[in-house]
Scaffold this active site. Structure first.
Site, PDB file in Angstrom:
ATOM      1  N   GLU A  92      33.790  38.650  39.040  1.00 33.89           N
ATOM      2  CA  GLU A  92      32.553  36.996  39.523  1.00 33.89           C
ATOM      3  C   GLU A  92      31.422  37.912  39.930  1.00 33.89           C
ATOM      4  O   GLU A  92      31.517  39.021  40.406  1.00 33.89           O
ATOM      5  CB  GLU A  92      33.701  36.949  40.553  1.00 33.89           C
ATOM      6  CG  GLU A  92      35.086  36.167  40.002  1.00 33.89           C
ATOM      7  CD  GLU A  92      35.524  36.072  40.726  1.00 33.89           C
ATOM      8  OE1 GLU A  92      36.420  35.131  40.930  1.00 33.89           O
ATOM      9  OE2 GLU A  92      35.672  36.470  42.824  1.00 33.89           O
ATOM     10  N   CYS A 106      24.979  38.979  44.502  1.00 38.96           N
ATOM     11  CA  CYS A 106      26.286  40.119  44.571  1.00 38.96           C
ATOM     12  C   CYS A 106      26.663  40.078  42.835  1.00 38.96           C
ATOM     13  O   CYS A 106      27.503  39.273  42.115  1.00 38.96           O
ATOM     14  CB  CYS A 106      27.251  40.309  45.137  1.00 38.96           C
ATOM     15  SG  CYS A 106      28.089  40.652  45.294  1.00 38.96           S
ATOM     16  N   CYS A 113      38.485  48.371  39.152  1.00 40.98           N
ATOM     17  CA  CYS A 113      37.970  49.415  39.707  1.00 40.98           C
ATOM     18  C   CYS A 113      38.894  50.187  40.036  1.00 40.98           C
ATOM     19  O   CYS A 113      39.942  50.208  40.933  1.00 40.98           O
ATOM     20  CB  CYS A 113      37.426  48.722  41.939  1.00 40.98           C
ATOM     21  SG  CYS A 113      36.556  50.728  42.851  1.00 40.98           S
ATOM     22  N   CYS A 117      40.839  51.848  47.250  1.00 41.25           N
ATOM     23  CA  CYS A 117      39.964  51.323  49.319  1.00 41.25           C
ATOM     24  C   CYS A 117      41.352  50.749  49.637  1.00 41.25           C
ATOM     25  O   CYS A 117      41.268  49.391  48.971  1.00 41.25           O
ATOM     26  CB  CYS A 117      38.840  51.092  49.664  1.00 41.25           C
ATOM     27  SG  CYS A 117      37.572  52.283  48.607  1.00 41.25           S
ATOM     28  N   CYS A 120      40.687  46.944  50.467  1.00 45.73           N
ATOM     29  CA  CYS A 120      39.953  46.563  49.224  1.00 45.73           C
ATOM     30  C   CYS A 120      40.859  45.552  48.564  1.00 45.73           C
ATOM     31  O   CYS A 120      41.212  46.372  47.641  1.00 45.73           O
ATOM     32  CB  CYS A 120      38.516  47.122  48.521  1.00 45.73           C
ATOM     33  SG  CYS A 120      37.899  45.635  47.646  1.00 45.73           S
ATOM     34  N   CYS A 342      33.470  39.938  51.067  1.00 49.49           N
ATOM     35  CA  CYS A 342      33.633  41.339  50.674  1.00 49.49           C
ATOM     36  C   CYS A 342      35.502  41.583  50.195  1.00 49.49           C
ATOM     37  O   CYS A 342      35.994  41.279  51.733  1.00 49.49           O
ATOM     38  CB  CYS A 342      32.720  42.229  52.268  1.00 49.49           C
ATOM     39  SG  CYS A 342      31.429  41.545  51.755  1.00 49.49           S
TER      40      CYS A 342
END
Ligand code: SAH
Length: 375
Positions: A92, A106, A113, A117, A120, A342
């Protein structure tokens, strides 16, 4: 297998043109078609001889490695575009409306990923693969074309800034990220200033140094999120490898241009890292550095093991940092209603998700007006 012209550097296009026994100026024309006009078919390259287009096709070349799969619009004007690549992978990209028809885009740099984290959502998807440079840049071409279609000739609608804050860790895909910036900056591409670009990292120290050595003049943002090694390692596995001391040393070495600052992102998690002691430690950690702190109240997602802080606590935390003489802003939430904020992006399994069987994965997208690399 398709070879995407979008993945080639200017010098590689020159070699390609040379290998086809064509004059050098053809390489520049080709570059402009691919990276400036963003054509999706070789036959749209009307000033190139038909024979050249035919030879390229026969050699397996094509343009446009991605397509827009789906567009979602937030009540606040933010738009989230799901981008699908040739192998079916989806990322995205988010267009943050900053007012007056100006957008900050963005960009995602990886499918999934690997950084893990704890706060996230993208991390929960795991890592699938790196995006190629052409795939990263195609997010820009597709978003521009989308805006142009929507704006119907209104030239005030435009993308002014780019943040590599989408899905993935850009510095874990540094070579492709660097390559993706060439057409962004080239006058034969989109001609943006490097001051318009921000790269955000969870703190891969050797790659921060490599990025500095690449001398691209981009703005740096660091996802800090904690003030002791113990707390940071619990939230961000990367800290077990590159601790706070090494990270802060890399920041002190970062080549800052006059009047510019490093952005320090700090996600506020209730009862975890939002105390006034944390604020005090944060201020002392940042002492002597030219920084701007950007506080990100945690954006919740289903089954997330954290909660956002109380509004009052955000203000107290902010004031403590401010009182230490550090410039601090609180990031306003954007695109929350479409999971574009975020750490929220990706395939959500909750009831409010309407992405169907889409493999969408995400990009960070909360922004404060002026929260870009202009300063
Ligand atoms: N991997 C890079 C790029 C991602 S930027 C990096 O870590 O910097 C996205 C920003 O949003 C990062 O600062 C990230 O830590 C933050 N973030 C991730 N999940 C979040 C959440 N649930 N709420 C608020 N911010 C979050």
């Amino acid at each position: 297998m398709t070879l995407w012209l979008n993945d080639l550097a200017a010098s590689e296009l020159e070699s390609l043109v040379h290998s086809l026994d064509l004059p050098r100026f053809r390489a520049r024309q080709l570059y402009q078609w691919v990276f400036q006009k963003g054509v999706r078919d070789l036959d749209e390259m009307t000033n190139l001889p038909k024979a050249l287009r035919q030879s390229l096709r026969e050699a397996g070349y094509a343009v446009g490695p991605a397509a827009i799969d789906r567009v979602e619009r937030s009540v606040d004007g933010t738009e989230k575009l799901a981008i699908r690549f040739a192998d079916g992978a989806v990322v995205e990209t988010v267009l943050l409306h900053m007012g007056g028809g100006k957008y900050t885009q963005c960009l995602s740099s990886q499918v999934g990923c690997a950084m893990g984290c704890a706060f996230c959502f993208t991390a929960t998807l795991g890592f699938q693969r790196n995006l190629s440079s052409g795939e990263i840049f195609d997010q820009v071409l597709l978003a521009r074309a989308h805006l142009a279609r929507e704006a119907a000739g209104d030239a005030s609608q435009r993308i002014t800034n780019f943040v590599y804050m989408g899905m993935g860790e850009p510095l874990a895909n540094l070579q492709n990220v660097l390559r993706s910036m060439d057409p962004l900056f080239s006058p034969d591409g989109l001609g943006y200033s490097s001051h318009r670009v921000t790269i955000s990292t969870c703190g891969l120290v050797p790659q921060i140094k490599a990025l500095a050595e690449a001398h691209r003049g981009v703005h740096l943002a660091i996802s800090l999120h904690a003030t002791t090694d113990e707390a940071r390692s619990a939230l961000m596995p990367v800290n077990r490898r590159y601790g706070l001391q090494a990270l802060m040393a890399a920041l002190r070495e970062w080549p800052l241009e006059p009047q510019r600052r490093i952005t320090i992102e700090y996600v506020l998690l209730r009862g975890v890292n939002d105390s006034l002691d944390d604020a005090k430690r944060l201020a002392s950690l940042l002492k002597g550095l030219q920084v701007r702190v950007n506080l990100l109240p945690f954006n919740a997602f289903q089954n997330a093991p954290f909660e956002p802080p109380e509004d009052a606590q955000v203000l107290k935390f902010q004031k403590k940092i401010e009182d230490a003489g550090i410039w601090v802003t609180v990031r306003t939430r954007r695109g929350d209603d479409i999971h574009a904020a975020c750490g929220q992006l990706g395939k959500h399994g909750d009831a409010s998700d309407d992405s169907g069987d889409d493999e969408a994965v995400g990009c960070a997208a909360d922004f404060l007006s002026g929260d870009s690399c202009e300063r």
